[in-house]
Design an enzyme around this catalytic site. Structure first.
Site, PDB file in Angstrom:
ATOM      1  CE1 TYR A  72      44.056  47.114  35.385  1.00  0.00           C
ATOM      2  CE2 TYR A  72      43.790  44.713  35.369  1.00  0.00           C
ATOM      3  CZ  TYR A  72      44.047  45.960  35.869  1.00  0.00           C
ATOM      4  OH  TYR A  72      43.775  45.901  37.663  1.00  0.00           O
ATOM      5  CD  GLU A  88      44.562  43.586  39.570  1.00  0.00           C
ATOM      6  OE1 GLU A  88      44.410  43.136  38.396  1.00  0.00           O
ATOM      7  OE2 GLU A  88      43.906  44.819  39.777  1.00  0.00           O
TER       8      GLU A  88
END
Length: 403
Positions: free
Chosen positions: A107, A150
């Site tokens: 990310y 996640e």
């Protein structure tokens, strides 16, 4: 720009005001922003385009649109909490990421390249320090929500983050008369026996192409669950204007047979049925969109044959209806089922019109097909007063959340 601490889980009033004021300008330019983003991302990290991102979706532009739309939708909710919570959007993205083995560290890479693209497109005079700070927080609020989701998915799967890949052997390949190839696989290592799954889930399949790229695609699971094998069907994607031929589907059709090895992920996917529910189900599909419906029918035939179900499918002709014989065989094992097929070139019924179909008022409706079919089906279901909460859309291409 760095991730905000978890002690500040929401936008401050000043951030919200800044995002609200700049959302129209960023929204208007967001397609251009994400185009620049992917160009710079792949320039700096060519391995991501080669080994992770779907090159076909990149060529069509659907992947950039999906990223743009998700960020815009999330920002819009943050500045107007009266809007529906984007939980469904986050769940869809999170399951997809888990099936690809995405981890938290990635990310930051996306963040750095995305904000560089925002500045390049809008200019430093627009992206002032307060604007950058506010949108930085938007990004990390969304990223943190996805990272947490996640992590939970990986825990539920019993694996470390990203460790979702399994080597499998094809123990059976069959070719459906309508075109799809059906693969049944088992783990190469008996110690890594493939898990069960929930009807409606999918796996990712990774293949190493002749140019060295490792490309990944998702395929719905259609077989019975819990016997240590997984079964999925692959439609060969032909080239069309603006759409290249499917690299992975072509490779699987041409090169993979019984005895060959593949790399697949563990099952993921949030558009599943509740196995404990008793409400009626309506399964609406077109073309290869029938595959998740077959998975649901497999579950019903094995575990809940008395649950009311309506099966609706649209295709050009019966000979092009994927897995038609399998659907009919499963329907024969159900006690409370209604089936209607629309074949535009075989009959005079025309196209499927859900406003003309009697649907149970308390039914959960699952829909899968190409983008145009999904848009039409969604509009027809709403016109038939089916609540959005009961409409479950499975989309094979990246979703444009602005629709």
């Amino acid at each position: 720009m760095t991730a905000p601490t978890r002690s500040h889980p929401e936008l401050t009033p000043d951030h919200a005001a800044t995002v609200r004021a700049t959302l129209p300008a960023i929204g208007a330019a967001i397609d251009e922003i994400t185009t620049v983003f992917y160009r710079t991302l792949f320039s700096a990290h060519p391995d991501l385009r080669r080994d992770l991102f779907n090159r076909g979706n990149q060529a069509q532009g659907s992947q950039p649109r999906a990223l743009a739309a998700s960020i815009a939708a999330f920002a819009t909710y943050l500045v107007d909490p009266a809007l529906p919570h984007p939980a469904a959007m986050l769940a869809r993205i999170g399951h997809k990421h888990a099936s690809l083995g995405i981890t938290a560290e990635q990310y930051q890479v996306v963040h750095d390249n995305l904000f560089a693209a925002i500045v390049e497109v809008l200019g430093a005079e627009v992206v002032t320090a307060p604007v950058a700070e506010a949108w930085d927080r938007v990004y990390w609020l969304m990223a943190d929500a996805l990272i947490d989701l996640e992590k939970r998915l990986y825990i539920d799967a019993g694996v470390q983050p990203g460790q979702v890949w399994r080597a499998v052997t094809v123990i059976e390949r069959t070719d459906d008369p309508a075109g799809p190839a059906v693969f049944r696989v088992r783990a190469v290592d008996p110690a890594e026996e493939l898990p069960g799954f929930v009807a409606g889930q999918y796996i990712s399949v990774g293949v190493r192409l002749t140019d060295g790229a490792r490309q990944l695609r998702q395929y719905s699971l259609i077989g019975a669950a819990g016997d240590g094998t997984l079964t999925f069907a692959v439609k060969r994607v032909a080239a069309a204007p603006g759409c290249p031929a499917g690299e992975v589907s072509s490779w699987l059709h041409e090169r993979v047979g019984t005895g060959d090895r593949l790399e697949i992920s563990l099952p993921f996917g949030d558009l599943t049925i509740d196995p404990d529910a008793t409400t009626p189900l309506v399964l609406v599909s077109a073309g290869i969109g029938v595959t998740p419906m077959v998975g649901i029918l497999e579950h019903l035939a094995a575990h809940d044959p008395g649950r009311p179900v309506t099966v609706l499918h649209a295709d050009r002709r019966a000979s092009e209806h994927p897995l038609r014989a399998r659907v009919l065989a499963l329907v024969e094992r159900l006690d409370n089922v209604r089936t209607e097929f629309w074949y535009t070139e075989d009959t005079h019924r025309g196209r499927l019109d859900l406003t003309a179909v009697e649907l149970p008022g308390d039914a959960d409706v699952h829909v899968c097909g190409n983008d145009r079919f999904l848009d039409t089906a969604r509009a027809q279901l709403r016109a038939a007063d089916v609540p959005d909460a009961r409409i479950h859309i499975e989309q094979f291409t990246p979703t444009d959340w602005r629709r």
